[in-house]
Design a protein around this motif. Sequence first.
Motif, mmCIF file in Angstrom:
data_model
loop_
_atom_site.group_PDB
_atom_site.id
_atom_site.type_symbol
_atom_site.label_atom_id
_atom_site.label_comp_id
_atom_site.label_asym_id
_atom_site.label_seq_id
_atom_site.Cartn_x
_atom_site.Cartn_y
_atom_site.Cartn_z
ATOM 1 N N PRO A 65 0.278 -1.278 0.280
ATOM 2 C CA PRO A 65 0.011 0.334 -0.468
ATOM 3 C C PRO A 65 1.122 1.496 -0.160
ATOM 4 C CG PRO A 65 -0.100 -1.434 2.487
ATOM 5 C CD PRO A 65 0.665 -1.943 1.241
ATOM 6 N N LEU A 66 0.530 2.125 -0.619
ATOM 7 C CA LEU A 66 0.640 3.761 -0.915
ATOM 8 C C LEU A 66 0.486 5.050 -0.202
ATOM 9 C CD1 LEU A 66 3.707 5.671 -2.235
ATOM 10 C CD2 LEU A 66 1.404 5.494 -4.386
ATOM 11 N N VAL A 67 0.767 5.165 0.260
ATOM 12 C CA VAL A 67 0.529 7.124 0.974
ATOM 13 C C VAL A 67 1.346 7.767 0.006
ATOM 14 C CG1 VAL A 67 1.075 8.735 2.930
ATOM 15 C CG2 VAL A 67 0.674 6.568 3.264
ATOM 16 N N GLY A 68 0.582 8.748 -0.310
ATOM 17 C CA GLY A 68 1.317 9.545 -1.940
ATOM 18 C C GLY A 68 1.332 10.631 -1.067
ATOM 19 N N GLY A 69 1.380 11.498 -2.286
ATOM 20 C CA GLY A 69 1.453 13.075 -1.677
ATOM 21 C C GLY A 69 3.220 13.552 -1.817
ATOM 22 N N HIS A 70 3.896 14.823 -2.432
ATOM 23 C CA HIS A 70 5.091 15.143 -2.136
ATOM 24 C C HIS A 70 5.053 16.307 -3.061
ATOM 25 C CE1 HIS A 70 3.477 14.902 -6.760
ATOM 26 N NE2 HIS A 70 4.331 15.367 -6.876
ATOM 27 N N GLU A 71 4.174 17.273 -1.839
ATOM 28 C CA GLU A 71 4.408 18.487 -1.771
ATOM 29 C C GLU A 71 3.895 19.138 -0.181
ATOM 30 O OE1 GLU A 71 1.707 20.729 -4.909
ATOM 31 O OE2 GLU A 71 3.099 20.570 -6.170
ATOM 32 N N GLY A 72 4.841 18.313 0.372
ATOM 33 C CA GLY A 72 4.080 18.703 1.968
ATOM 34 C C GLY A 72 5.523 19.294 2.720
ATOM 35 N N ALA A 73 4.349 20.269 3.586
ATOM 36 C CA ALA A 73 5.287 21.564 3.940
ATOM 37 C C ALA A 73 4.749 21.406 5.102
ATOM 38 C CB ALA A 73 4.804 22.701 3.902
ATOM 39 N N GLY A 74 5.891 21.048 6.321
ATOM 40 C CA GLY A 74 5.192 20.778 8.227
ATOM 41 C C GLY A 74 7.028 21.573 8.766
ATOM 42 N N VAL A 75 6.681 21.042 9.826
ATOM 43 C CA VAL A 75 7.778 21.414 11.528
ATOM 44 C C VAL A 75 8.723 20.204 11.732
ATOM 45 C CG1 VAL A 75 8.124 21.923 13.510
ATOM 46 C CG2 VAL A 75 6.014 22.810 12.137
ATOM 47 N N VAL A 76 10.163 19.751 11.567
ATOM 48 C CA VAL A 76 10.182 18.324 11.948
ATOM 49 C C VAL A 76 10.335 18.778 13.485
ATOM 50 C CG1 VAL A 76 12.580 17.741 12.329
ATOM 51 C CG2 VAL A 76 12.571 19.150 10.333
ATOM 52 N N VAL A 77 10.483 16.844 13.712
ATOM 53 C CA VAL A 77 9.552 16.599 15.054
ATOM 54 C C VAL A 77 10.976 15.637 15.712
ATOM 55 C CG1 VAL A 77 7.595 17.044 15.075
ATOM 56 C CG2 VAL A 77 7.793 15.382 14.212
ATOM 57 N N ALA A 78 11.261 14.890 14.600
ATOM 58 C CA ALA A 78 12.673 13.748 15.634
ATOM 59 C C ALA A 78 13.789 13.830 14.257
ATOM 60 C CB ALA A 78 11.788 12.427 15.181
ATOM 61 N N ARG A 79 14.841 13.551 14.037
ATOM 62 C CA ARG A 79 15.839 12.843 13.485
ATOM 63 C C ARG A 79 16.884 12.030 13.914
ATOM 64 N NH1 ARG A 79 20.173 18.580 14.561
ATOM 65 N NH2 ARG A 79 20.916 17.442 16.866
ATOM 66 N N GLY A 80 17.558 11.724 12.692
ATOM 67 C CA GLY A 80 18.366 9.947 12.715
ATOM 68 C C GLY A 80 19.701 10.474 13.486
ATOM 69 N N SER A 81 20.319 9.945 14.151
ATOM 70 C CA SER A 81 21.704 9.960 15.007
ATOM 71 C C SER A 81 22.846 10.721 14.434
ATOM 72 C CB SER A 81 22.407 8.724 15.388
ATOM 73 O OG SER A 81 22.347 7.482 14.165
ATOM 74 N N ASN A 82 22.216 10.728 12.821
ATOM 75 C CA ASN A 82 23.199 11.234 11.558
ATOM 76 C C ASN A 82 23.386 13.100 11.496
ATOM 77 O OD1 ASN A 82 24.837 8.929 11.760
ATOM 78 N ND2 ASN A 82 24.610 8.112 10.428
ATOM 79 N N VAL A 83 22.010 13.474 12.340
ATOM 80 C CA VAL A 83 21.494 14.136 10.525
ATOM 81 C C VAL A 83 22.215 15.310 12.324
ATOM 82 C CG1 VAL A 83 19.652 15.947 10.281
ATOM 83 C CG2 VAL A 83 19.946 13.494 9.853
#
Length: 354
Positions: A65-83
Motif C-alpha cells: 500500500p502507498l501513502v501518496g503526496g510529495h508537496e508536503g510542508a511542515g515541522v521537523v519533529v525527530a531526526r536520525g543520529s547522523n543528522v
Amino acid sequence: MGAPQIPKRQMAMVVEKTGQPVVFKEIDVQEPGPDEVLINIKYSGVCHTDLHAVNGDWPLDTKLPLVGGHEGAGVVVARGSNVTDVEIGDHAGVKWINGTCLACDFCQQSDEPLCSKALLSGYTVDGTFQQYCIAKAAHIARLHKDIALDAVAPVLCAGITVYKALKESGARPGQTVAIVGAGGGLGSLAQQYAKAMGLRTIAIDTGDDKKKMCTEQLGSYAFIDFAKSQNLVKDVQAATEDGLGPHAVVLVAVNEKPFQQAAEYVRPRGTVVCVGLPAGAYLRAPVFETVIKMVTIKGSYVGNRKDSAEALEFFRRGVIKAPFQVVGLSELQMIYDKMQQGAIAGRYVVDTSK
Ligand code: 8ID
Ligand code: ZN
C-alpha cells in the motif's frame, strides 16, 4: 524547546490497490533512520502525479500500500543520529525527490533527479498525505519560518518543476513562452515564475474560469482555448507580435495532443520543453519544420536541490502568487475526481489535521 510529542498512530490517505479510491485510515507513525528526519506535515499540495500513482498509468510501479503526496510542508519533529544540520522545530518541505545516493555520476554533478537509486515521495516511498512523513535529511527543502506552510506546499513540486523547466527553455527576459496546461497546478505557477523571470506568457488551456485566472491573476497577456480554437498552431503564432511564434513552449498538459503540436508553432531556434507526463503518450514533430527551424525538443524533470532553494526564494520574496484551495486530507478522493475531469483551476492543498 522540549521534545515534541510524537504519537504512535496517525491518519493517512492510503492507496491499497491501484485504480481504487484512496482510503482514509489510521496507520503507524514511522521512526526516522540515521540519515532521515520525521516531519509533521501540516499541508500538502495535490499534484497530478499523485493521480497517476493512484491510476497506475505510468510504466513505473508504485509501492503498495502507498501513502501518496510529495508537496508536503511542515515541522521537523525527530531526526536520525547522523543528522546534525536540521533542528527539531525547523520548518521543512518534503519534495518528490525524497532521497538519492549522492555518489553516482548524476548526483555528483547535481543532476540528482536522474540518480537511479532516487527514492520518490508518495510513489516508491510513503509521502505527504499523512501527518508524519519521513525524508532523507540531505534532500528536504529548508523553509524560512516566515513562509506560510499552506501557500508554499504547491511550490515543493509544481513550483520547483516549472522554475527548472523555464530555465531549461533558455528563454531570456522579454521573450515569450507558451504555457500549455496553464490552468492547472504546474501551469498556474509557471506563469508566475515566468513573470518573475521577466518573460511574457501565452496561456493555453480551456474554459472561462481558467482564462480569467490566467489573464487577470497570473499575468498572461493572451489565452488560447484549445477546445475552441479551430487552428491552434495559427492562433498561438498569431498571439506573438511578429507572428513567428513563442521563443519557448513549456508543456504541462496531461494529454498527448499538445505534445504533437508544439514543434509546429514554436519560433525558429525555439525550444519545446516537455514536463507533463500523459500516460502512454508519444511526442511527434514534423521533421521538415524541426530541421529548417532548428527547433530544440527536450524533457525537464523536477529540479535539483539548488533549483529547489532558488524556487523557494522567489516564493519567499512574495513575487509568486498562485491560487490554491485548502480542504481536509479526508477529502482527497474528491480532488482526484475533479482532477481527472480537468476541472481544477490552480492547485488543491490538503490540511492533514482534518
Ligand atoms: O518533473 C516533471 N516533469 C513533473 C513534475 C510534476 C508533475 C511532471 N508533472 C506532470 C504530472 O504528472 C502531470 O502529468 O505534469 C502534469 C501536470 O501536472 P498538474 O499541473 O498537477 O496537472 P493539472 O493540475 O491536472 O493540470 C493539467 C492541465 O492541463 C490542461 C488541463 O485542462 C489542466 O488545466 N490540458 C489538458 I488535460 N489538455 C490540454 C491541451 N490539449 C490542456 N491544456 C492545453 N491543451
Ligand atoms: Zn508533483
